[in-house]
Design a protein around this motif. Structure first.
Motif, PDB file in Angstrom:
ATOM      1  N   TYR A  84       0.858  -1.175   0.000  1.00 24.66           N
ATOM      2  CA  TYR A  84       0.000   0.000   0.000  1.00 24.66           C
ATOM      3  C   TYR A  84       0.903   1.236   0.000  1.00 24.66           C
ATOM      4  CZ  TYR A  84       1.233  -0.180   4.933  1.00 24.66           C
ATOM      5  OH  TYR A  84       1.933  -0.254   6.115  1.00 24.66           O
ATOM      6  N   GLY A  85       0.327   2.366  -0.295  1.00 22.18           N
ATOM      7  CA  GLY A  85       1.051   3.631  -0.204  1.00 22.18           C
ATOM      8  C   GLY A  85       0.344   4.508   0.819  1.00 22.18           C
ATOM      9  N   TRP A  86       1.047   5.508   1.340  1.00 19.45           N
ATOM     10  CA  TRP A  86       0.427   6.418   2.304  1.00 19.45           C
ATOM     11  C   TRP A  86       1.122   7.768   2.263  1.00 19.45           C
ATOM     12  CZ3 TRP A  86       2.375   8.922   6.637  1.00 19.45           C
ATOM     13  CH2 TRP A  86       3.697   8.607   6.979  1.00 19.45           C
ATOM     14  N   TYR A  87       0.433   8.796   2.718  1.00 20.72           N
ATOM     15  CA  TYR A  87       1.055  10.103   2.873  1.00 20.72           C
ATOM     16  C   TYR A  87       0.299  10.928   3.920  1.00 20.72           C
ATOM     17  CZ  TYR A  87      -2.537  11.947  -0.337  1.00 20.72           C
ATOM     18  OH  TYR A  87      -3.712  12.300  -0.932  1.00 20.72           O
ATOM     19  N   ASP A  89      -1.422  14.163   4.935  1.00 16.52           N
ATOM     20  CA  ASP A  89      -2.152  15.191   4.198  1.00 16.52           C
ATOM     21  C   ASP A  89      -2.647  16.284   5.152  1.00 16.52           C
ATOM     22  OD1 ASP A  89      -3.322  16.365   1.925  1.00 16.52           O
ATOM     23  OD2 ASP A  89      -5.223  15.316   2.263  1.00 16.52           O
ATOM     24  N   GLY A  90      -1.787  16.710   6.072  1.00 16.04           N
ATOM     25  CA  GLY A  90      -2.165  17.766   7.014  1.00 16.04           C
ATOM     26  C   GLY A  90      -3.010  17.238   8.162  1.00 16.04           C
ATOM     27  N   LYS A  91      -4.324  17.448   8.086  1.00 14.19           N
ATOM     28  CA  LYS A  91      -5.227  17.009   9.155  1.00 14.19           C
ATOM     29  C   LYS A  91      -5.556  15.524   9.060  1.00 14.19           C
ATOM     30  CE  LYS A  91      -7.449  21.499   9.530  1.00 14.19           C
ATOM     31  NZ  LYS A  91      -8.720  22.223   9.515  1.00 14.19           N
ATOM     32  N   ARG A  92      -5.157  14.918   7.962  1.00  7.67           N
ATOM     33  CA  ARG A  92      -5.474  13.509   7.712  1.00  7.67           C
ATOM     34  C   ARG A  92      -4.238  12.763   7.210  1.00  7.67           C
ATOM     35  NH1 ARG A  92      -8.823  16.825   5.783  1.00  7.67           N
ATOM     36  NH2 ARG A  92     -10.980  16.919   6.427  1.00  7.67           N
ATOM     37  N   VAL A  93      -4.337  11.431   7.325  1.00  7.04           N
ATOM     38  CA  VAL A  93      -3.342  10.552   6.711  1.00  7.04           C
ATOM     39  C   VAL A  93      -4.114   9.715   5.701  1.00  7.04           C
ATOM     40  CG1 VAL A  93      -1.764   8.630   7.096  1.00  7.04           C
ATOM     41  CG2 VAL A  93      -1.883  10.487   8.757  1.00  7.04           C
ATOM     42  N   LYS A  94      -3.586   9.610   4.499  1.00  8.70           N
ATOM     43  CA  LYS A  94      -4.266   8.848   3.453  1.00  8.70           C
ATOM     44  C   LYS A  94      -3.470   7.592   3.129  1.00  8.70           C
ATOM     45  CE  LYS A  94      -7.057  12.471   1.966  1.00  8.70           C
ATOM     46  NZ  LYS A  94      -7.962  12.916   0.980  1.00  8.70           N
ATOM     47  N   VAL A  95      -4.185   6.471   3.016  1.00  9.73           N
ATOM     48  CA  VAL A  95      -3.588   5.182   2.663  1.00  9.73           C
ATOM     49  C   VAL A  95      -4.255   4.738   1.369  1.00  9.73           C
ATOM     50  CG1 VAL A  95      -3.210   2.799   3.395  1.00  9.73           C
ATOM     51  CG2 VAL A  95      -3.254   4.632   5.106  1.00  9.73           C
ATOM     52  N   ILE A  96      -3.445   4.357   0.376  1.00 11.05           N
ATOM     53  CA  ILE A  96      -3.972   3.957  -0.931  1.00 11.05           C
ATOM     54  C   ILE A  96      -3.632   2.488  -1.168  1.00 11.05           C
ATOM     55  CG2 ILE A  96      -4.005   4.435  -3.408  1.00 11.05           C
ATOM     56  CD1 ILE A  96      -2.371   6.982  -1.298  1.00 11.05           C
ATOM     57  N   VAL A  97      -4.661   1.721  -1.506  1.00  5.48           N
ATOM     58  CA  VAL A  97      -4.489   0.290  -1.776  1.00  5.48           C
ATOM     59  C   VAL A  97      -4.954   0.030  -3.203  1.00  5.48           C
ATOM     60  CG1 VAL A  97      -5.216  -2.048  -1.140  1.00  5.48           C
ATOM     61  CG2 VAL A  97      -4.860  -0.325   0.641  1.00  5.48           C
ATOM     62  N   ASP A  98      -4.070  -0.549  -4.024  1.00  6.71           N
ATOM     63  CA  ASP A  98      -4.462  -0.965  -5.371  1.00  6.71           C
ATOM     64  C   ASP A  98      -5.259  -2.259  -5.263  1.00  6.71           C
ATOM     65  OD1 ASP A  98      -3.174   1.132  -6.703  1.00  6.71           O
ATOM     66  OD2 ASP A  98      -1.270   0.042  -6.742  1.00  6.71           O
ATOM     67  N   PHE A  99      -6.423  -2.293  -5.947  1.00  8.55           N
ATOM     68  CA  PHE A  99      -7.243  -3.506  -5.933  1.00  8.55           C
ATOM     69  C   PHE A  99      -8.086  -3.518  -7.197  1.00  8.55           C
ATOM     70  CE2 PHE A  99     -10.434  -6.558  -4.724  1.00  8.55           C
ATOM     71  CZ  PHE A  99      -9.747  -7.433  -3.910  1.00  8.55           C
ATOM     72  N   ASP A 100      -7.763  -4.447  -8.112  1.00 10.00           N
ATOM     73  CA  ASP A 100      -8.449  -4.521  -9.397  1.00 10.00           C
ATOM     74  C   ASP A 100      -9.953  -4.731  -9.216  1.00 10.00           C
ATOM     75  OD1 ASP A 100      -6.085  -4.214 -10.783  1.00 10.00           O
ATOM     76  OD2 ASP A 100      -5.735  -6.376 -10.989  1.00 10.00           O
ATOM     77  N   ASN A 101     -10.730  -3.971  -9.974  1.00 11.19           N
ATOM     78  CA  ASN A 101     -12.187  -4.098 -10.043  1.00 11.19           C
ATOM     79  C   ASN A 101     -12.901  -3.876  -8.716  1.00 11.19           C
ATOM     80  OD1 ASN A 101     -11.942  -4.754 -12.828  1.00 11.19           O
ATOM     81  ND2 ASN A 101     -11.502  -6.873 -12.262  1.00 11.19           N
ATOM     82  N   VAL A 102     -12.304  -3.133  -7.796  1.00 13.88           N
ATOM     83  CA  VAL A 102     -12.952  -2.866  -6.510  1.00 13.88           C
ATOM     84  C   VAL A 102     -14.272  -2.131  -6.716  1.00 13.88           C
ATOM     85  CG1 VAL A 102     -11.793  -0.675  -5.991  1.00 13.88           C
ATOM     86  CG2 VAL A 102     -12.557  -2.150  -4.122  1.00 13.88           C
TER      87      VAL A 102
END
Length: 176
Positions: A84-87, A89-102
């Motif tokens: 997964y990726g994350w960053y 974002d100031g007041k929040r933390v965002k986590v990105i998960v690649d998932f085909d056809n979600v």
């Protein structure tokens, strides 16, 4: 018990046949109330198969039945989400998960559970559960939400301390 053997007529209150003294209270109750009688419902009747305990206390196999679809969910194969990726974002933390056809999955097939210091993203397919467990988080969070976009799931964690910078997503375990 010997008194029950007497035969004297007892008038029927509902205009039916007279009872004899030898008729038991059980039979009288069934005769008066028919299929609504307690003893009729819970008693055995002639010609019925009666279940008798054989005295054997050990458990034993009785029968095998097929479970209909929808009655019981089968155990699904659990698979950890490996990357997964994350960053920050100031007041929040965002986590990105690649998932085909979600985007093709039902709305309730993608969910997040969280506590102050952990978050678990679950993506449920027909035969598999894909799980990303983030614990312990770098700092406390107040809220966790998800958004589905084509081929991706975005997990947003709202920081308890909105001003804090997160140097990492998870607390690094100390090697002592």
């Amino acid at each position: 018990a010997a008194a029950m053997a007497e035969t004297a007529e007892i008038p029927d209150t509902e205009g039916g046949e007279a009872l004899t003294r030898s008729e038991s209270a059980l039979a009288e109750n069934i005769r008066e109330k028919g299929s609504n009688a307690y003893y009729y419902a819970h008693g055995s009747r002639a010609g019925e198969e009666k279940v008798v305990w054989d005295g054997n206390e050990e458990p034993r196999f009785l029968r095998r039945e097929k479970v209909g679809s929808g009655e019981q969910k089968s155990a699904k194969l659990r698979q950890e989400i490996p990357s997964y990726g994350w960053y920050d974002d100031g007041k929040r933390v965002k986590v990105i998960v690649d998932f085909d056809n979600v985007e093709d999955l039902d709305a309730d097939a993608v969910r997040v559970d969280f506590t102050e210091r952990s978050a678990t993203l679950t993506i449920e397919e027909e035969e598999q559960l894909h799980v990303l467990t983030l614990s312990p988080l770098f700092a406390a969070v107040d809220k966790a939400t998800i958004k589905r976009k084509p081929g991706k799931v975005w997990l947003t964690l709202k920081k308890s301390d909105e001003e804090a910078d997160w140097d990492a997503l998870l607390v690094k375990e100390s090697s002592s």
